[in-house]
Scaffold this active site. Structure first.
Site, PDB file in Angstrom:
ATOM      1  N   ASP A  53       0.733  -1.179   0.100  1.00 57.23           N
ATOM      2  CA  ASP A  53       0.093   0.019  -0.186  1.00 57.23           C
ATOM      3  C   ASP A  53       0.850   1.363  -0.128  1.00 57.23           C
ATOM      4  OD1 ASP A  53      -2.333  -1.264   0.160  1.00 57.23           O
ATOM      5  OD2 ASP A  53      -2.671  -1.425   2.013  1.00 57.23           O
ATOM      6  N   TYR A 111       7.054  -9.745   6.725  1.00 56.47           N
ATOM      7  CA  TYR A 111       6.680  -8.582   6.886  1.00 56.47           C
ATOM      8  C   TYR A 111       7.414  -7.982   8.194  1.00 56.47           C
ATOM      9  CZ  TYR A 111       3.727  -8.043   2.817  1.00 56.47           C
ATOM     10  OH  TYR A 111       3.140  -7.867   1.835  1.00 56.47           O
TER      11      TYR A 111
END
Lengths: 245, 245
Positions: A53, A111
């Site tokens: 994003d 992540y």
């Protein structure tokens, strides 16, 4: 036709995310495709391992593209870095089997979410950390994090709208690392739904602030309602760290 | 009239340095004076502990200003941070004796220079580190660094043009800290000439690359010629870390 795998690093602060958008050239994929198309004289389509994003970073994102041109990997790396902006870099390139696909073949992704847990925010970390002023209970966060490990239906932990797609994913491990006033959450899994890491992080922060009891987490999995889980932690704390094949 | 001491943090990347310049509002002093003048309705002059060059950062810079207004310190901090850009912050404010002067009264300053010593540059560090690709000999850098400690005439280690001003300064300590592929040079002294930390760093890097023998350093002090010392390491690796009074 050559199939090239790229290892890419980027700071997402100034971009609208990975995925190309019509009418905007502020995307990572868009910037890379422009440079690769210019290099080859072909219209290059880059396949990323997944989207990130706006504001999310990547220490290691993987992508692949096909070209008729015969450039070698060192030339590709140098050409890209000469023409890319300073906040995007190609750090490796490798010729792969024609069937290699950066998204379909990805086995695991890691992540990291950075939290700065200090009464005073540190301005040097403003684009790379989420600042939490109130002291977090790290022991509780560590306990709660273990409840996410394994195969679960993460329906409550995504903003995905499509109800037909499977929301079952497997998280292999979560590590919570304390480093002075910084907290790093590493999550490794076989795949992640839209906003999944940020919602898991938001849920862990609510546990660490005493707003949510960790014993509620199994119920959240069962209820499958986005509204039961924690808030979506902001994008700047998140970075894609590794993709394996 | 109140005399206020400010503790300021800034990322220097987007500025032309600390000192106000005519015709440019891209200076740290300029941004702060504008906000303080707006707050008080008075024309505020801010006295910094010293200047920093374009691209140089400060984790802790000290400055003071006088005002007829009667705002308290918490109000000043909040007002400044509401109106300053995101890369400048006031982290503390304190009312001082009327004679307190941020430059004249400074007793010690600590600077840190960050080197990223890795074959591949890390783009997340591009504004905060100098990237040195070739492996540095850290043991040699540590030995050489000790030769700068003490009172010396640093004429060879400055770009100061004025030959009449004293170039004698005292360095109290230099610490070299290794942290994975990063090298941090901490220098504490009673004062620093223009570009002094960056030229000392450049000299240490040349020692670490085998381009300069550390035994030459006493001769460089004696010759007092800028051309004998090492190069001026670039600004983005440098940060002002502390000022004591």
């Amino acid at each position: 036709m050559k199939n090239i795998k790229l290892t890419i690093q980027y700071e997402g602060t100034n971009y609208r995310g990975w995925q190309k958008q019509k009418g905007s050239d502020k995307t990572i994929q868009g910037k890379l495709e422009n440079v690769l198309s210019k290099m080859t004289g072909e219209e290059i389509t880059l396949i990323g391992s997944g989207r990130t994003d706006a504001g999310v970073h990547a220490e290691k994102q993987i992508a692949n593209f096909k070209m008729n041109s015969d450039f070698d990997c060192e030339y590709i790396i140098n050409y890209c870095n000469d023409f890319l902006p300073q906040d995007i870099a190609v750090i490796a390139a490798k010729e792969m089997h024609p069937l290699f696909h950066a998204r379909y073949n990805a086995k695991t992704k890691t992540y990291r979410y950075n939290i700065n847990n200090n009464p005073i925010p540190n301005l040097f970390q403003r684009n790379f950390c989420y600042h939490v002023e109130e002291k977090l209970n790290i022991a509780l966060i560590k306990e709660a994090s273990q409840l996410f490990i394994g195969e679960h239906d993460f329906r409550a932990f995504t903003t995905l709208k499509n109800k037909k797609k499977s929301t079952v994913r497997t998280i292999y491990d979560i590590k919570i690392i304390e480093n002075y006033e910084n907290l790093q959450i590493y999550i490794i899994g076989n795949g992640f739904l839209h906003n999944m890491v940020r919602i898991i992080t938001g849920t862990l922060i609510e546990v660490g602030l005493g707003k949510l009891n960790k014993d509620e987490i199994p119920n959240i999995f069962e209820e499958k309602a986005r509204s039961s889980a924690g808030f979506t932690a902001p994008p700047q704390g998140l970075a894609l760290i590794d993709v394996t094949y």
